[in-house]
Design a protein around this motif. Sequence first.
Motif, PDB file in Angstrom:
ATOM      1  N   LEU A  86       0.842  -1.208   0.000  1.00  0.00           N
ATOM      2  CA  LEU A  86       0.000   0.000   0.000  1.00  0.00           C
ATOM      3  C   LEU A  86       0.873   1.253   0.000  1.00  0.00           C
ATOM      4  O   LEU A  86       0.645   2.199  -0.769  1.00  0.00           O
ATOM      5  N   ALA A  87       1.928   1.247   0.840  1.00  0.00           N
ATOM      6  CA  ALA A  87       2.808   2.426   0.926  1.00  0.00           C
ATOM      7  C   ALA A  87       3.532   2.645  -0.393  1.00  0.00           C
ATOM      8  O   ALA A  87       3.636   3.779  -0.876  1.00  0.00           O
ATOM      9  N   LEU A  88       4.021   1.545  -1.003  1.00  0.00           N
ATOM     10  CA  LEU A  88       4.739   1.705  -2.274  1.00  0.00           C
ATOM     11  C   LEU A  88       3.796   2.193  -3.377  1.00  0.00           C
ATOM     12  O   LEU A  88       4.168   2.997  -4.230  1.00  0.00           O
ATOM     13  N   PHE A  89       2.548   1.710  -3.328  1.00  0.00           N
ATOM     14  CA  PHE A  89       1.566   2.154  -4.319  1.00  0.00           C
ATOM     15  C   PHE A  89       1.296   3.654  -4.151  1.00  0.00           C
ATOM     16  O   PHE A  89       1.304   4.418  -5.123  1.00  0.00           O
ATOM     17  N   ILE A  90       1.111   4.069  -2.883  1.00  0.00           N
ATOM     18  CA  ILE A  90       0.856   5.493  -2.629  1.00  0.00           C
ATOM     19  C   ILE A  90       2.082   6.318  -3.042  1.00  0.00           C
ATOM     20  O   ILE A  90       1.972   7.358  -3.699  1.00  0.00           O
ATOM     21  N   GLY A  91       3.276   5.791  -2.697  1.00  0.00           N
ATOM     22  CA  GLY A  91       4.519   6.497  -3.023  1.00  0.00           C
ATOM     23  C   GLY A  91       4.665   6.683  -4.528  1.00  0.00           C
ATOM     24  O   GLY A  91       4.989   7.775  -5.014  1.00  0.00           O
ATOM     25  N   THR A  92       4.392   5.619  -5.308  1.00  0.00           N
ATOM     26  CA  THR A  92       4.521   5.700  -6.768  1.00  0.00           C
ATOM     27  C   THR A  92       3.478   6.667  -7.339  1.00  0.00           C
ATOM     28  O   THR A  92       3.761   7.431  -8.267  1.00  0.00           O
ATOM     29  N   SER A  93       2.282   6.627  -6.774  1.00  0.00           N
ATOM     30  CA  SER A  93       1.226   7.540  -7.253  1.00  0.00           C
ATOM     31  C   SER A  93       1.631   8.987  -7.004  1.00  0.00           C
ATOM     32  O   SER A  93       1.381   9.860  -7.843  1.00  0.00           O
ATOM     33  N   LEU A  94       2.279   9.238  -5.846  1.00  0.00           N
ATOM     34  CA  LEU A  94       2.700  10.616  -5.543  1.00  0.00           C
ATOM     35  C   LEU A  94       3.773  11.081  -6.533  1.00  0.00           C
ATOM     36  O   LEU A  94       3.765  12.234  -6.977  1.00  0.00           O
ATOM     37  N   VAL A  95       4.659  10.148  -6.905  1.00  0.00           N
ATOM     38  CA  VAL A  95       5.693  10.507  -7.892  1.00  0.00           C
ATOM     39  C   VAL A  95       5.023  10.868  -9.216  1.00  0.00           C
ATOM     40  O   VAL A  95       5.371  11.859  -9.872  1.00  0.00           O
ATOM     41  N   PHE A  96       4.016  10.067  -9.595  1.00  0.00           N
ATOM     42  CA  PHE A  96       3.296  10.339 -10.847  1.00  0.00           C
ATOM     43  C   PHE A  96       2.645  11.734 -10.795  1.00  0.00           C
ATOM     44  O   PHE A  96       2.783  12.538 -11.728  1.00  0.00           O
ATOM     45  N   ILE A  97       1.978  12.026  -9.682  1.00  0.00           N
ATOM     46  CA  ILE A  97       1.307  13.337  -9.558  1.00  0.00           C
ATOM     47  C   ILE A  97       2.351  14.466  -9.592  1.00  0.00           C
ATOM     48  O   ILE A  97       2.202  15.473 -10.293  1.00  0.00           O
ATOM     49  N   ASP A  98       3.439  14.210  -8.856  1.00  0.00           N
ATOM     50  CA  ASP A  98       4.475  15.240  -8.729  1.00  0.00           C
ATOM     51  C   ASP A  98       5.171  15.505 -10.067  1.00  0.00           C
ATOM     52  O   ASP A  98       5.306  16.643 -10.506  1.00  0.00           O
ATOM     53  N   TYR A  99       5.578  14.410 -10.724  1.00  0.00           N
ATOM     54  CA  TYR A  99       6.416  14.569 -11.924  1.00  0.00           C
ATOM     55  C   TYR A  99       5.572  14.774 -13.189  1.00  0.00           C
ATOM     56  O   TYR A  99       5.857  15.638 -14.006  1.00  0.00           O
ATOM     57  N   ASP A 100       4.512  13.954 -13.329  1.00  0.00           N
ATOM     58  CA  ASP A 100       3.796  13.984 -14.606  1.00  0.00           C
ATOM     59  C   ASP A 100       2.675  15.021 -14.644  1.00  0.00           C
ATOM     60  O   ASP A 100       2.186  15.353 -15.716  1.00  0.00           O
ATOM     61  N   ILE A 101       2.238  15.493 -13.486  1.00  0.00           N
ATOM     62  CA  ILE A 101       1.144  16.474 -13.511  1.00  0.00           C
ATOM     63  C   ILE A 101       1.639  17.830 -13.011  1.00  0.00           C
ATOM     64  O   ILE A 101       1.727  18.795 -13.775  1.00  0.00           O
ATOM     65  N   LEU A 102       2.013  17.871 -11.710  1.00  0.00           N
ATOM     66  CA  LEU A 102       2.326  19.175 -11.106  1.00  0.00           C
ATOM     67  C   LEU A 102       3.504  19.878 -11.799  1.00  0.00           C
ATOM     68  O   LEU A 102       3.499  21.096 -11.975  1.00  0.00           O
ATOM     69  N   ARG A 103       4.507  19.072 -12.192  1.00  0.00           N
ATOM     70  CA  ARG A 103       5.709  19.670 -12.806  1.00  0.00           C
ATOM     71  C   ARG A 103       5.344  20.492 -14.045  1.00  0.00           C
ATOM     72  O   ARG A 103       5.938  21.521 -14.327  1.00  0.00           O
ATOM     73  N   ASN A 104       4.294  20.033 -14.749  1.00  0.00           N
ATOM     74  CA  ASN A 104       3.876  20.767 -15.949  1.00  0.00           C
ATOM     75  C   ASN A 104       3.270  22.123 -15.618  1.00  0.00           C
ATOM     76  O   ASN A 104       3.072  22.963 -16.492  1.00  0.00           O
ATOM     77  N   PHE A 105       2.914  22.294 -14.349  1.00  0.00           N
ATOM     78  CA  PHE A 105       2.350  23.594 -13.910  1.00  0.00           C
ATOM     79  C   PHE A 105       3.357  24.350 -13.031  1.00  0.00           C
ATOM     80  O   PHE A 105       2.984  25.184 -12.219  1.00  0.00           O
ATOM     81  N   GLN A 106       4.612  23.984 -13.191  1.00  0.00           N
ATOM     82  CA  GLN A 106       5.700  24.600 -12.416  1.00  0.00           C
ATOM     83  C   GLN A 106       5.467  24.464 -10.907  1.00  0.00           C
ATOM     84  O   GLN A 106       5.815  25.336 -10.121  1.00  0.00           O
ATOM     85  N   ALA A 107       4.816  23.411 -10.521  1.00  0.00           N
ATOM     86  CA  ALA A 107       4.603  23.183  -9.080  1.00  0.00           C
ATOM     87  C   ALA A 107       5.211  21.832  -8.724  1.00  0.00           C
ATOM     88  O   ALA A 107       5.335  20.957  -9.581  1.00  0.00           O
ATOM     89  N   ARG A 108       5.610  21.652  -7.467  1.00  0.00           N
ATOM     90  CA  ARG A 108       6.124  20.364  -7.010  1.00  0.00           C
ATOM     91  C   ARG A 108       5.568  20.056  -5.625  1.00  0.00           C
ATOM     92  O   ARG A 108       5.315  20.959  -4.836  1.00  0.00           O
ATOM     93  N   MET A 109       5.349  18.803  -5.394  1.00  0.00           N
ATOM     94  CA  MET A 109       4.835  18.398  -4.091  1.00  0.00           C
ATOM     95  C   MET A 109       5.944  17.714  -3.267  1.00  0.00           C
ATOM     96  O   MET A 109       6.083  17.961  -2.066  1.00  0.00           O
ATOM     97  N   LEU A 110       6.743  16.870  -3.964  1.00  0.00           N
ATOM     98  CA  LEU A 110       7.782  16.121  -3.247  1.00  0.00           C
ATOM     99  C   LEU A 110       9.024  16.993  -3.080  1.00  0.00           C
ATOM    100  O   LEU A 110      10.034  16.827  -3.782  1.00  0.00           O
ATOM    101  N   ARG A 111       8.926  17.917  -2.167  1.00  0.00           N
ATOM    102  CA  ARG A 111      10.046  18.806  -1.896  1.00  0.00           C
ATOM    103  C   ARG A 111      10.041  19.160  -0.410  1.00  0.00           C
ATOM    104  O   ARG A 111       9.054  18.951   0.285  1.00  0.00           O
ATOM    105  N   GLY A 112      11.184  19.724   0.051  1.00  0.00           N
ATOM    106  CA  GLY A 112      11.280  20.195   1.436  1.00  0.00           C
ATOM    107  C   GLY A 112      11.085  19.065   2.440  1.00  0.00           C
ATOM    108  O   GLY A 112      11.415  17.898   2.194  1.00  0.00           O
ATOM    109  N   ASP A 113      10.516  19.446   3.597  1.00  0.00           N
ATOM    110  CA  ASP A 113      10.362  18.473   4.691  1.00  0.00           C
ATOM    111  C   ASP A 113       9.454  17.312   4.310  1.00  0.00           C
ATOM    112  O   ASP A 113       9.666  16.179   4.727  1.00  0.00           O
ATOM    113  N   PHE A 114       8.420  17.630   3.496  1.00  0.00           N
ATOM    114  CA  PHE A 114       7.494  16.556   3.105  1.00  0.00           C
ATOM    115  C   PHE A 114       8.244  15.483   2.316  1.00  0.00           C
ATOM    116  O   PHE A 114       8.033  14.282   2.510  1.00  0.00           O
TER     117      PHE A 114
END
Length: 669
Positions: A86-114
């Motif tokens: 479950l954790a690896l699935f959530i982790g991979t999904s977050l990478v997908f959101i971070d890299y394939d979606i947010l990055r295109n809007f100049q935003a990042r989620m997987l940064r800093g303390d998080f």
Amino acid sequence: MSMEPIRETYILLPEGTDLLMYLVLLPFAVVFLYGLYRRLSVTGFPSLRDIWAGLPYVVRFWLLQRRVVRERLAGLMHVSIYSGILALFIGTSLVFIDYDILRNFQARMLRGDFYLFYEAALDFMGLALLAGLGLLFYRRLVLREARLRPKLEYLMVLSGLFFIGLTGYLLEGIRLTLEPRPWGGWSFVGKALSDIVFAAFAANTLQTAYVGLWWSHAIVAFTMVALLPYSSLYHIFSTLLHIAANAPKQPPTGKMNTPFKLEELTPEAEIKVGFRKVGELSGMGRLELDACTDCGRCEAACPAFEAGTPLSPRMIVQKLKNSMWMDGGLETDVFASGLIDEEEVWACTSCGACIEACPVLIRPMNYILEMRRALTLEGRLDKRKNALLTNLARYGNPYGLDPSVKQEFVEELKSMGVRTVEENPDAEYVYWIGCASIYDARGREIVKNMARILLRAGVSFAILGVEESCTGDPARRVGEEGRFQEMALANIEKLKSLKAKKILVNCPHCYNTFKNEYGEFGLTVDVQHHTQLIAELLRNGKLSIGKGLSAKITLHDSCYLARHNGVISEPRTILSKLAGEDGFIELKRSGLKSFCCGAGGSTYWYEVRRRDRESIIRLREVLGSGAGVLAVECPYCMQMFADAARVMGVEDKIKLKDVAEVVAEAVEK
Ligand code: SF4
Ligand code: SF4
């Protein structure tokens, strides 16, 4: 290089790897979706409303795994693997959101303390996954637990998961060696591998290894996803859907479903009861089968299996499940094809232990009883089962004894001061004695003792006398629904005419029928088992007993009282009072986990091929407990153990008493 911790995706990989990866993923996704479609087209998909209603059950039994963790080793193992995936699935999904979606809007989620927390949490959960898988390999390959069926497919799936977990760490270790970062320590496993293992390797060797490992990690992960609907891993989905769809609708375990209402049948109506083909089950019934994980807990709890009968509830469910996926399997007659042997379904005592044991709320017993119904409808009954049904029809009791026998016993009770409903029409309780306590001499002793208790405590009660007939439970459990309903309707009419509000019973089978099955046919009464009433009389001071037992006493919980209906504390309260805290011995298999005496599900009335008797297995357990008295709460259990004690030659070693008898003796002292 940014000094802010941030997730760097696709570093050390050639340009365009991300695009190539999605192209490679495509055929795997198609295989996955086709498999999912194929599976759901056979089992159906619950409605969103059903899923919503089932959410609390999903949280309890799927997310929190309430039943899985009952077993310490198996629970620890499963929770580790499950939470790791479950954790690896959530982790991979977050990478997908971070890299394939947010990055295109100049935003990042997987940064800093998080991001730092993300790295540490994923490393930790990856360890949990590997440890859980290690434990599972240990159970399957070293301990070779009999319950875990050796199947190559399981080992391949587990190896695949292990490979993904391991290569994930190796990739992390190489990355931190080639591209060290100040925050690398948060990926503590990868950092350790980097420092201890990879620091010694040349950079270009590591670079080549990284690309190869990355692709093998990805391909194995894609393969696992693609094969998910075709493999045992599909239970992650099927258990979720089954629990959401079926759990909120599951009736009490002691209530059999009602396939038709006799009163509403028209002459043209075609009666359809039970099933012979998996295709005859509802979609949700097939979904329930599909949720079976082959864990074997039901089999380990099954008294019929332990007694060496041909029945294993796990194999029943597995065979039906597999039949769903065979060519033409939905239309295959399970008996004619030899998939299920008739002997298997007749060996079930309907004790409910398989239901209680199943971590994902499957009810193997229900499938068995439904198949019985199909056999009975076709008249596939041996001499003894036929005799049982004839006796019920002709004499109103399963023993086939003339009702004059009942008259004699009624007279005996009347001589003790017991009154009938005609003599005492306003009685608070109708005391329903039950066939096993009218027609069997040992059962009669229980009734006489209970009557003494009631008279002494000043309880207002009356018996039906010769008017009493069987509740119909043996007919229903043997699969003869029509006969059951005929008897039920006659009894209900009688009880309604008496305006009975409370019924007192000795027999857990009568208790179950009144409590769970008559309601649907129009009778709502407050039913009490005699242990419940005795406990109440003690509580409100109408009866008093002190410590009256010198020998140690133990209790055999009846399946139909304890497991199917949750009456567990009352007999214990009584016996602890009588025997003192140290004088009452709890058997290892007790309460909800009690072990059947072997008489339920009407098996009392016919022969079952078996290596050992359930009653003898249980009596051995009782003898090993050190108790000198075995208390029971069911007249059938009493008969089974009396026989077992005779066969074993231990009648002088263990005294058999109903709870009511022990109380009556103490009261009279
Ligand atoms: S109800 Fe009892 S006897 Fe029947 S299959 Fe389940 S555990 Fe076995
Ligand atoms: S029916 Fe339930 S307990 Fe039995 S093998 Fe399947 S999942 Fe396990």
